[in-house]
Scaffold this active site. Structure first.
Site, PDB file in Angstrom:
ATOM      1  N   LYS A   1      -3.653  -3.573   6.392  1.00 38.26           N
ATOM      2  CA  LYS A   1      -2.397  -4.136   5.879  1.00 38.26           C
ATOM      3  C   LYS A   1      -1.295  -3.993   6.919  1.00 38.26           C
ATOM      4  O   LYS A   1      -1.334  -3.112   7.763  1.00 38.26           O
ATOM      5  CB  LYS A   1      -1.967  -3.404   4.596  1.00 38.26           C
ATOM      6  CG  LYS A   1      -2.996  -3.428   3.485  1.00 38.26           C
ATOM      7  CD  LYS A   1      -3.138  -4.800   2.893  1.00 38.26           C
ATOM      8  CE  LYS A   1      -4.080  -4.769   1.696  1.00 38.26           C
ATOM      9  NZ  LYS A   1      -4.124  -6.047   1.012  1.00 38.26           N
TER      10      LYS A   1
ATOM     11  N   PRO B   1       0.836  -1.200   0.000  1.00 31.67           N
ATOM     12  CA  PRO B   1       0.000   0.000   0.000  1.00 31.67           C
ATOM     13  C   PRO B   1       0.873   1.253   0.000  1.00 31.67           C
ATOM     14  O   PRO B   1       1.918   1.293   0.652  1.00 31.67           O
ATOM     15  CB  PRO B   1      -0.786  -0.101   1.302  1.00 31.67           C
ATOM     16  CG  PRO B   1      -0.738  -1.535   1.668  1.00 31.67           C
ATOM     17  CD  PRO B   1       0.562  -2.045   1.152  1.00 31.67           C
TER      18      PRO B   1
END
Length: 126
Positions: free
Chosen positions: A33, A2
């Protein structure tokens, strides 16, 4: 991996010292995440306008494998917009966000793709 990237016409002096680390925590939490995979960047002092105005503005790009889609995106937009507005003082109407869903086969780490790491190798190197 990300990633949150902010381009802004604000000068570097207006970006708090902990801005990037806080963005990374926010990105990790919001997308679900691991923080160790998250990347945050800020490009201050960019010559840019929004709507023809030189007022403070920003363009934010968020990329992720998974966690992005029609159901999740409105919440991501709200959280990121609120954070940037509150932290940097850029008006919400002067922030544009682009969310980009990546796939494992086109995103890499450790010299290979996430597809190889997770699907083929079943996470053995991670």
């Amino acid at each position: 991996m990300p990633r949150l990237s902010l381009d802004t016409n604000l000068p570097a002096s207006k970006i708090p010292e902990d801005f990037l680390s806080t963005c990374t925590v926010l990105l990790s939490k919001n997308l679900g995440k691991r923080q160790s995979y998250c990347v945050s960047t800020v490009n201050p002092g960019v010559k840019m306008t929004l709507g023809g105005s030189n007022d403070p503005c920003g363009f934010i790009q968020i990329t992720s494998i998974g966690s992005l889609g029609p159901e999740e995106n409105p919440k991501h937009m709200e959280v990121i917009t609120d954070y940037i507005h509150q932290t940097l003082g850029i008006p919400k109407e002067k922030l544009i966000i682009n969310l980009q869903a990546n796939i494992q086969a086109t995103t890499g780490y450790l010299g290979t793709t996430f597809h190889q790491l997770f699907t083929v190798e079943k996470g053995k190197r991670l």
